[in-house]
Scaffold this active site. Structure first.
Site, PDB file in Angstrom:
ATOM      1  N   CYS A 117      -4.351 -13.611  -3.098  1.00  0.00           N
ATOM      2  CA  CYS A 117      -3.926 -14.219  -1.832  1.00  0.00           C
ATOM      3  C   CYS A 117      -4.344 -15.682  -1.764  1.00  0.00           C
ATOM      4  O   CYS A 117      -4.356 -16.282  -0.696  1.00  0.00           O
ATOM      5  CB  CYS A 117      -4.447 -13.426  -0.632  1.00  0.00           C
ATOM      6  SG  CYS A 117      -6.231 -13.300  -0.584  1.00  0.00           S
ATOM      7  N   ARG A 136       0.840  -1.210   0.000  1.00  0.00           N
ATOM      8  CA  ARG A 136       0.000   0.000   0.000  1.00  0.00           C
ATOM      9  C   ARG A 136       0.868   1.251   0.000  1.00  0.00           C
ATOM     10  O   ARG A 136       0.587   2.229  -0.708  1.00  0.00           O
ATOM     11  CB  ARG A 136      -0.906   0.010   1.241  1.00  0.00           C
ATOM     12  CG  ARG A 136      -2.030  -1.011   1.160  1.00  0.00           C
ATOM     13  CD  ARG A 136      -3.044  -0.791   2.272  1.00  0.00           C
ATOM     14  NE  ARG A 136      -2.557  -1.187   3.576  1.00  0.00           N
ATOM     15  CZ  ARG A 136      -2.870  -2.342   4.175  1.00  0.00           C
ATOM     16  NH1 ARG A 136      -3.667  -3.213   3.597  1.00  0.00           N
ATOM     17  NH2 ARG A 136      -2.409  -2.625   5.376  1.00  0.00           N
TER      18      ARG A 136
END
Ligand code: SAH
Length: 388
Positions: free
Chosen positions: A332, A208
């Site tokens: 993921c 991020r």
């Protein structure tokens, strides 16, 4: 003092142990019938030679989780590992307020996950052995970190394999609503008891921050949760659209945006698949798109459907990027490994008629270390791409 029971491994179990994998399956275990679930055991070969110390589970197919190849008491090893785990994060990220402090097998502390948000810890004891030692573990963690609040987020399906109940609650101190923490230059809140995971998705923290620094123009964050990516992007981009199907997540995003005085974020409650299709049809264009979906498959059997899902969202995102625009695309799903994910991205680029540059293949942050020899400890892929 009670003596530590011995458990014999088959030859295949011995081979597995020497490969460096910390899990040993029940079919490779002999003579464990009388051992209580959650016990510390000494592993020996068929001749009785000591091999390792492990935690035993009476119900999971993963019967043993190896702690150490030294002949030492488990409690002593666990205390040392906790200290080493906390020390790693202090060295990597001095002063960081939100990090994963303990990453289970990745820190060779099997079945234990600890996330830190400021002065609060969220703990998961995922196997019988760590669950039985919960009080001692929490006491040690409080000593090591100075935390004033500890919650358990043991509402995780994996506990079912261990015959453990799903539960959550406050173990230490008092939780007065969402917990403030900092990520980069943002002041955020995590809802430790009601939020997804332990309140936030700390594995994407470093990604991020990197994405935020690269942002410009018009950005789109799909599967935005509480705004982890969207708000980092908003500090540099002209405007950000954030899409999530959870109303609660979008409400948290709005609160986090307000807290930081960010007024250039528009949040949308929608299925991201629908949003992407419709935005594509409207001919919308973006300079940066983040795709951070939940795991599309938890099993090998559902792999094909998962791959179709990843391809669809990436294809649409690639179509909507302006030349020079960035795509930060994650998966993921453990079963979709890095090579397969790269192949999906290539197939999406072909169908989108785009040439894409690969800037960096990343994974979970360094506070989620991978144990070499245990591929299950590596699950997150995060590719930084650029459209030409
Ligand atoms: N990017 C976030 C974490 C995303 S977790 C961060 O960095 O903090 C995945 C998110 O996808 C969750 O918030 C979940 O509510 C949302 N989600 C799941 N299925 C979805 C769908 N079909 N459309 C939109 N959002 C979805």
């Amino acid at each position: 003092m009670t003596s530590v029971p011995s458990v014999t491994l088959s030859q295949r179990g011995v081979a597995r142990l020497s490969s460096g994998h910390p899990w040993i399956y029940r079919s490779d275990v002999r003579g464990a019938a009388s051992v209580a679930g959650g016990s510390e055991v000494r592993l020996v070969d068929e001749r009785g030679k000591f091999l390792a110390v492990a935690f035993y589970s009476s119900s999971s197919q993963i019967a043993l989780r190896v702690l150490t190849r030294d002949d030492r008491p488990a409690d002593e090893v666990v205390a040392e590992r906790l200290r080493l785990a906390v020390e790693l994060r202090e060295r990597l990220f001095p002063g960081a307020s939100a990090v994963r402090l303990v990453h289970a097998e990745g820190d060779l502390l099997p079945g234990l996950v600890v996330d830190r948000y400021g002065k609060a810890l969220a703990v998961q004891t995922l196997i019988q052995a760590t669950d039985a030692r919960r009080e001692t573990l929490v006491r040690k963690l409080v000593e090591l970190t100075g935390a004033t609040v500890v919650v358990e987020r043991n509402d995780v399906a994996a506990r079912r394999h261990e015959g453990l109940p799903l539960q959550k609650g406050v173990l230490v101190g008092q939780l007065d609503g969402p917990v403030p923490y900092r990520e980069g230059d943002l002041d955020l809140f995590a809802n430790l008891l009601e939020g997804q995971k332990t309140g936030a998705f700390l594995d994407q923290r470093e990604n991020r921050l990197l994405a935020g620094g690269l942002a410009f123009g018009r950005a789109l964050d799909c599967f935005s949760y509480a705004g982890g990516f969207a708000l980092q992007l908003a500090r540099h981009a002209a405007s950000v659209v954030a899409v999530d199907s959870s109303e609660a997540a979008v409400a948290e995003l709005a609160a986090n945006a307000e807290q930081n005085g960010l007024q250039n974020v528009e949040s949308v409650v929608a299925n991201a698949f629908d949003y992407l299709r419709q935005a594509c049809e409207r001919g919308e264009k973006f300079d940066l798109i983040v795709l951070d979906p939940p795991a599309f498959t938890k099993s090998k059997e559902a792999l094909d459907g998962a791959i179709r899902g990843y391809k669809e969202i990436n294809l649409r995102a690639m179509r909507m990027l302006r030349a020079g625009g960035l795509l930060v695309s994650s998966s993921c799903s453990y079963h979709v490994d890095e090579a397969r994910f790269a192949a999906v991205l290539l197939a999406a680029a072909r169908d989108a008629g785009r040439s894409m540059q690969l800037l960096e293949k990343r994974g979970a942050g360094r506070d989620h270390p991978e144990l070499i020899g245990a591929p299950e400890t590596r699950y997150l892929k995060c590719f930084f791409l650029r459209a030409l």
